[in-house]
Scaffold this active site. Sequence first.
Site, PDB file in Angstrom:
ATOM      1  N   ASP A  53     -14.687  13.599   2.596  1.00  0.00           N
ATOM      2  CA  ASP A  53     -15.474  13.829   3.793  1.00  0.00           C
ATOM      3  C   ASP A  53     -16.865  13.209   3.619  1.00  0.00           C
ATOM      4  O   ASP A  53     -17.482  13.522   2.903  1.00  0.00           O
ATOM      5  CB  ASP A  53     -15.504  15.249   4.092  1.00  0.00           C
ATOM      6  N   ARG A  66     -12.612  24.817  10.990  1.00  0.00           N
ATOM      7  CA  ARG A  66     -13.302  23.994   9.700  1.00  0.00           C
ATOM      8  C   ARG A  66     -14.513  24.290   9.566  1.00  0.00           C
ATOM      9  O   ARG A  66     -15.442  23.956  10.575  1.00  0.00           O
ATOM     10  CB  ARG A  66     -12.882  22.637   9.671  1.00  0.00           C
TER      11      ARG A  66
END
Length: 284
Positions: free
Chosen positions: A103, A273
Amino acid sequence: MSGLTIKQVTGNIGAEIEGVDLSGPVDASIADALRRALWDHQVLILHDQFLDIAQLKQVTALFGPLQRLPYVEPIAEDPLVIGVRKKATDKKIAVFGGNWHSDFSFLEHPPAGSLLSAVEIPEVGGDTVWSNQIAAYETLPDNLRDVVEGRAAIHVGKPHGVKFAPKGNQRSTIKMVRGDPEADRETFHPAIRRHPETGRRALFVNPVYTSRLDGMSEAESEPILDRLFWHATRPEFSCRHRWRAGDLVVWDNRSTLHFAVNDYDGSDRLLYRTTFSDAQRPQA
Ligand SMILES: [Fe+2]
């Protein structure tokens, strides 16, 4: 004794944690054991947690300070939480994370890790796959290791910038900001990074965000990066999670890649998330 049980799910990555309820206050010894298990196994899977937003944020804070992600629209109720959602009517669209990546590696401080809490899960499909980049580094063929050892890789925020942004109106499961010239800025990180908690070394190149290797053009880098990505995502370094509602998964973004499998058109899927930050930039 923390009282929790750790069960590896593959030979190289991932562990199921049993004997812990994260919905209330968590003992310091349990928090320590969870962090240690995360550094050891890269991905932790906890079933039947059914966390609400506040509980998910509390659990996230056990691993590190919550980080707000740029370029991604959070849920209306909380700027630190993203709703990873695909509706049954969303067909033939891109899903968030549907290629191998870590990420936000194009940031100067990429996130240390993330959590996903499963709310609604298809009958079948929508798995997530992770790959252990410590194992990838430790098994790199010598000729590839010689190229990346001591070298930086360059990361750019491809989907969010101007230069590399997808053409046209791409429909996605997540609302993302595009067209920001700042995202095209090159960020240099070591291609082999040292994990700040364990000192172990991990391959740190990103099939989505790495544009080239330092000292090489994009064209020169491409065949080398392709070989690195192929090696980095070998099945023996990976684990695949089949979600159930109530599952909580935590992963270490410094030593893994992950992939959201988009094979559930016609079903609703929703996970919340959160992300936790790293105190330092990636170090060689
Ligand atoms: Fe991701």
